[in-house]
Structures are given as structure tokens and as C-alpha cells.
Write a protein that holds these residues in place. Sequence first.
Motif, mmCIF file in Angstrom:
data_model
loop_
_atom_site.group_PDB
_atom_site.id
_atom_site.type_symbol
_atom_site.label_atom_id
_atom_site.label_comp_id
_atom_site.label_asym_id
_atom_site.label_seq_id
_atom_site.Cartn_x
_atom_site.Cartn_y
_atom_site.Cartn_z
ATOM 1 N N LEU A 4 0.849 -1.176 0.000
ATOM 2 C CA LEU A 4 0.000 0.000 0.000
ATOM 3 C C LEU A 4 0.893 1.237 0.000
ATOM 4 C CD1 LEU A 4 -2.692 1.578 0.365
ATOM 5 C CD2 LEU A 4 -2.411 1.248 2.843
ATOM 6 N N VAL A 5 0.712 2.088 -1.000
ATOM 7 C CA VAL A 5 1.490 3.321 -1.098
ATOM 8 C C VAL A 5 0.555 4.496 -0.856
ATOM 9 C CG1 VAL A 5 2.988 4.743 -2.543
ATOM 10 C CG2 VAL A 5 3.062 2.244 -2.744
ATOM 11 N N LEU A 6 0.894 5.303 0.126
ATOM 12 C CA LEU A 6 0.087 6.481 0.459
ATOM 13 C C LEU A 6 0.644 7.657 -0.328
ATOM 14 C CD1 LEU A 6 -0.110 5.878 4.313
ATOM 15 C CD2 LEU A 6 -1.658 5.068 2.511
ATOM 16 N N GLY A 7 -0.019 7.985 -1.414
ATOM 17 C CA GLY A 7 0.496 8.927 -2.390
ATOM 18 C C GLY A 7 0.770 8.139 -3.664
ATOM 19 N N GLY A 8 1.969 8.314 -4.214
ATOM 20 C CA GLY A 8 2.395 7.433 -5.294
ATOM 21 C C GLY A 8 2.236 7.953 -6.696
ATOM 22 N N THR A 9 1.806 9.205 -6.856
ATOM 23 C CA THR A 9 1.625 9.722 -8.213
ATOM 24 C C THR A 9 2.559 10.885 -8.536
ATOM 25 O OG1 THR A 9 -0.147 11.249 -7.531
ATOM 26 C CG2 THR A 9 -0.800 9.032 -8.255
ATOM 27 N N GLN A 10 3.390 11.288 -7.573
ATOM 28 C CA GLN A 10 4.341 12.359 -7.810
ATOM 29 C C GLN A 10 5.745 11.935 -7.383
ATOM 30 O OE1 GLN A 10 3.210 16.668 -7.570
ATOM 31 N NE2 GLN A 10 1.851 15.925 -5.974
ATOM 32 N N PHE A 11 6.716 12.382 -8.115
ATOM 33 C CA PHE A 11 8.146 12.299 -7.848
ATOM 34 C C PHE A 11 8.555 11.010 -7.138
ATOM 35 C CE2 PHE A 11 12.120 14.811 -6.298
ATOM 36 C CZ PHE A 11 12.880 14.227 -7.294
ATOM 37 N N VAL A 12 8.861 11.068 -5.832
ATOM 38 C CA VAL A 12 9.371 9.888 -5.126
ATOM 39 C C VAL A 12 8.361 8.754 -5.178
ATOM 40 C CG1 VAL A 12 10.045 8.976 -2.874
ATOM 41 C CG2 VAL A 12 10.910 11.198 -3.626
ATOM 42 N N GLY A 13 7.107 9.043 -4.872
ATOM 43 C CA GLY A 13 6.089 7.997 -4.905
ATOM 44 C C GLY A 13 5.913 7.404 -6.285
ATOM 45 N N ARG A 14 5.999 8.228 -7.302
ATOM 46 C CA ARG A 14 5.854 7.748 -8.682
ATOM 47 C C ARG A 14 6.979 6.792 -9.042
ATOM 48 N NH1 ARG A 14 4.611 11.586 -13.939
ATOM 49 N NH2 ARG A 14 4.814 9.976 -15.536
ATOM 50 N N HIS A 15 8.204 7.137 -8.687
ATOM 51 C CA HIS A 15 9.332 6.244 -8.954
ATOM 52 C C HIS A 15 9.183 4.938 -8.177
ATOM 53 C CE1 HIS A 15 12.149 8.455 -11.512
ATOM 54 N NE2 HIS A 15 11.782 9.557 -10.885
ATOM 55 N N LEU A 16 8.731 5.038 -6.922
ATOM 56 C CA LEU A 16 8.595 3.838 -6.101
ATOM 57 C C LEU A 16 7.550 2.893 -6.678
ATOM 58 C CD1 LEU A 16 8.934 3.328 -2.417
ATOM 59 C CD2 LEU A 16 6.747 2.632 -3.399
ATOM 60 N N VAL A 17 6.401 3.435 -7.061
ATOM 61 C CA VAL A 17 5.339 2.582 -7.607
ATOM 62 C C VAL A 17 5.782 1.937 -8.912
ATOM 63 C CG1 VAL A 17 3.004 2.580 -8.562
ATOM 64 C CG2 VAL A 17 3.486 3.815 -6.436
ATOM 65 N N ALA A 18 6.426 2.717 -9.777
ATOM 66 C CA ALA A 18 6.887 2.163 -11.053
ATOM 67 C C ALA A 18 7.835 0.992 -10.830
ATOM 68 C CB ALA A 18 7.566 3.248 -11.883
ATOM 69 N N GLU A 19 8.753 1.140 -9.882
ATOM 70 C CA GLU A 19 9.711 0.067 -9.614
ATOM 71 C C GLU A 19 9.031 -1.123 -8.938
ATOM 72 O OE1 GLU A 19 13.346 -2.073 -9.344
ATOM 73 O OE2 GLU A 19 12.558 -0.505 -10.682
ATOM 74 N N ALA A 20 8.095 -0.851 -8.033
ATOM 75 C CA ALA A 20 7.384 -1.945 -7.362
ATOM 76 C C ALA A 20 6.607 -2.781 -8.369
ATOM 77 C CB ALA A 20 6.446 -1.379 -6.299
ATOM 78 N N LEU A 21 5.948 -2.126 -9.312
ATOM 79 C CA LEU A 21 5.202 -2.856 -10.341
ATOM 80 C C LEU A 21 6.152 -3.623 -11.254
ATOM 81 C CD1 LEU A 21 2.544 -0.140 -11.226
ATOM 82 C CD2 LEU A 21 2.115 -2.316 -10.059
#
Length: 323
Positions: A4-21
Motif C-alpha cells: 500500500l502506497v500512500l500517495g504514489g503519483t508524484q516524484f518519489v512515490g511515482r518512482h517507487l510505484v513504477a519500480e514496485a510494479l
Amino acid sequence: MRLLVLGGTQFVGRHLVAEALRRGHDVTLFHRGWTNADLFPEATHVHGDRLVDVSTLTGTWDAVVDVSAYVPRAVDMMMTQLAGRAGTYQFVSTISVYDPEFVGKMDENAPRVPAPEPATEEVSPATYGGLKTACEDALDAWSGPVQIVRPGLIIGSYDATERYPYWPWRMQRGGDVLVPETGQPIQWIDARDLTGWMLDLLGTDATGPFNAVGPNEFTTLPELIKATRDVVNPSANLVMVPETELMEAGLTGADLPFWFAGAPRAGIMQVNSDHAQMHGLKYRPLTFSVQDTQDWWNRERGGAKPKNGLTPEREAELLAGRV
């Protein structure tokens, strides 16, 4: 891993989600749906305002990554909602929690700034560090493992702050470039190095705070700017101007990103990251970070000027008579 990512659509969160997927994790994003809402259609999206209502979060997850909490109430509400339904709580804090006046080894045990008094939820340069301290302390109530990640300045593509992007943009224009003449130390980390390591850390039983800063070598701001110039446009001419003159002219870090204008905050640009490195944190060469930032900016913003940094007219005015 169910994440579960709280946020995830900007900068750090965006990079994290992309890598997690990319790694094959099952990712749920909780966000307001206001920014880049069409990103990551392969993930589950739950919309809500974490300071208003988090009751839509009814699933279970192995870990939660919190990249969007700036006040302790946001952490408290999330912990209440997720109690018994999430494992590790990984919180993105900041090195701004450290007391900039502290003289000594600035590792994870260095003194922190206290929470603001009187209590406030107004996030400003004066309250940011203290509010993050309060968020960290709130996590003492979490029943599972807690990982607190303290990055400093973050660079790379999708940088919503538009601070570091000024320097590649400015070098690309060429000509005479105003640079503060200062011995100010500087630390940074590529968003991809940060978020890849955060995901690695979730796969371990490590807990506690980690200073996620780099590079290994002592570096000054002019050295970072010169290295950026060397990648983007070696013909750009760096014109060094004493920072005392820049302060007398009323310039701030908004005019020359990553410059602290002599403020004590420069003292937290020598944070020790040995603990994070022992747990796998690594750094790519700056060349790749510069190129990634430049390519993203040119692709999505073209020749537009970042919101931070000197305008061409103001820079020319300040350099008049110097070159």
C-alpha cells in the motif's frame, strides 16, 4: 508483496510505484485523484483525502509506504485505520528533522528539532522539520515493524519541486551562468536509487531510522553545478559570484536552487549514511541523474523555465559588468 502506497503519483512515490510494479508486487495507491490520476492502470487505486476520511482502505497489506504525511494527525489516522491489517510501516521523513546547529557526527542518533510549539498543521520552512519529527514519534504507536527513511535533497525525473531541474535547463541555454561562490556542502540522492533501496529494505527485518543521503565524497554546491554543466553543455561559462554579494542583492534558494544563502540549514548537508549503506543503499554516477533529469524536462516541458531559478533577465542584470 502486497504493498500500500500512500500517495504514489508524484516524484518519489511515482518512482517507487513504477519500480514496485516492475518487480511484480501487488500495489494499491491511496491518493486524492488530483495529480497524474491516470498513472499505473495496472495498480489498484483508492481515492480519498487522508486528513478527512481514510475509511475506504479496507484491504490487507504486507507493508505500507507513506510518502505523503507531513503532520502527525495524518499518521495517527492512518495507523488507526490500518491497525491489524498491514505489516511494516515505512515512513519517508527527512534529514530536516536534525538540529542544524548540532556539531558532531550527524548519524541517525543526532539531536532532532522538536515538534512546533504551539502545535500547528501549517507546513512551512520553519515547521517542516519539527512536523516530520512529530510524525516519526507518532509511529511509536504502530504495532508492527517501522522503517523511517530520512532523505535529503532528491534529484531525477518527475521532480515536482522543480529545484534541481533549473541547473540542467540553465546549462542547456549556455552562455554566462551565475553560480554562487560558496563552500557550502551539498548532498543528494537520485530518486531511483532511493526508491529501489526502499523496496529492498522492505524485504528485510531492518527497523528504525536510516539516513538516505549521498554521495560518499564531500561535495560543494559549485562542484555539483560544474558537474551538471560538464554533462549538459561543457561550453557554458560559470561565473562565480560571492554569496555575500548575492545575499546583499536579496537572492535566496528560490533564485539559485540548492543554495542555502548562508542559512544554518547548510549544516545538515554533511549527514552520515553509513547505516543505510550497510543495509544496501548504493548510488549511481551523477552523470546518469543529470541526463535523466534533462531528458525528462525536455520531453515533457520543452524549453519552459522551471518554477525555481533566476529568470534570464534577472541573471543578466546581476552579471552586468562581471563578464
